[in-house]
Design a protein around this motif. Structure first.
Motif, PDB file in Angstrom:
ATOM      1  N   ASP A 132       0.846  -1.183   0.000  1.00 50.02           N
ATOM      2  CA  ASP A 132       0.000   0.000   0.000  1.00 50.02           C
ATOM      3  C   ASP A 132       0.887   1.240   0.000  1.00 50.02           C
ATOM      4  O   ASP A 132       1.591   1.515   0.986  1.00 50.02           O
ATOM      5  CB  ASP A 132      -0.920  -0.003   1.225  1.00 50.02           C
ATOM      6  N   VAL A 133       0.857   1.984  -1.093  1.00 52.19           N
ATOM      7  CA  VAL A 133       1.754   3.122  -1.278  1.00 52.19           C
ATOM      8  C   VAL A 133       1.468   4.227  -0.263  1.00 52.19           C
ATOM      9  O   VAL A 133       2.396   4.850   0.271  1.00 52.19           O
ATOM     10  CB  VAL A 133       1.668   3.652  -2.725  1.00 52.19           C
ATOM     11  N   LYS A 134       0.211   4.465   0.043  1.00 53.96           N
ATOM     12  CA  LYS A 134      -0.136   5.494   1.019  1.00 53.96           C
ATOM     13  C   LYS A 134       0.496   5.179   2.375  1.00 53.96           C
ATOM     14  O   LYS A 134       1.037   6.063   3.053  1.00 53.96           O
ATOM     15  CB  LYS A 134      -1.653   5.598   1.135  1.00 53.96           C
ATOM     16  N   THR A 135       0.450   3.918   2.764  1.00 56.29           N
ATOM     17  CA  THR A 135       1.043   3.497   4.034  1.00 56.29           C
ATOM     18  C   THR A 135       2.560   3.632   3.991  1.00 56.29           C
ATOM     19  O   THR A 135       3.186   4.075   4.967  1.00 56.29           O
ATOM     20  CB  THR A 135       0.620   2.056   4.373  1.00 56.29           C
ATOM     21  N   LEU A 136       3.165   3.271   2.869  1.00 56.57           N
ATOM     22  CA  LEU A 136       4.620   3.418   2.739  1.00 56.57           C
ATOM     23  C   LEU A 136       5.029   4.885   2.875  1.00 56.57           C
ATOM     24  O   LEU A 136       6.009   5.198   3.551  1.00 56.57           O
ATOM     25  CB  LEU A 136       5.097   2.881   1.391  1.00 56.57           C
ATOM     26  N   ARG A 137       4.270   5.787   2.264  1.00 55.36           N
ATOM     27  CA  ARG A 137       4.577   7.216   2.369  1.00 55.36           C
ATOM     28  C   ARG A 137       4.478   7.687   3.820  1.00 55.36           C
ATOM     29  O   ARG A 137       5.296   8.484   4.292  1.00 55.36           O
ATOM     30  CB  ARG A 137       3.649   8.037   1.482  1.00 55.36           C
ATOM     31  N   LYS A 138       3.469   7.176   4.534  1.00 56.00           N
ATOM     32  CA  LYS A 138       3.290   7.528   5.945  1.00 56.00           C
ATOM     33  C   LYS A 138       4.489   7.044   6.774  1.00 56.00           C
ATOM     34  O   LYS A 138       5.001   7.766   7.634  1.00 56.00           O
ATOM     35  CB  LYS A 138       1.982   6.909   6.465  1.00 56.00           C
TER      36      LYS A 138
END
Length: 89
Positions: A54-60
């Protein structure tokens, strides 16, 4: 404020004009590198997404890792306080 003479506009061979040109050249080169690096980062996120992450989670996670421990703990405590106040926790 500097006058044109102070930065060597009237004399392109002046030290100030050479120094200014050098600074501008360095900034432009770094801006070009920044665009390339941003593209590379985008590619890595796309690869991660294609592999099921999950890219959003990786960014977080990347954002959280940039912060020091105390700052992160303070944010988490505030978040928890707000969630409790809203009846979400």
């Amino acid at each position: 404020m500097s006058t044109p003479e102070a930065i060597g506009q009237g004399d392109p061979s002046s030290v100030a004009a050479d120094q200014l040109k050098s600074i501008i050249d360095r900034i432009e080169r770094l801006e070009d590198e920044k665009v390339g690096i941003a593209g590379d980062i985008k590619d890595v996120y796309a690869e991660a997404g294609a592999n099921g992450f999950d890219v959003k989670t990786l960014r977080k996670i990347v954002a959280l890792r940039r912060k020091d421990h105390d700052e992160r703990q303070e944010e988490e405590a505030l978040l928890e306080t707000y969630l409790v106040a809203l009846g979400m926790a």
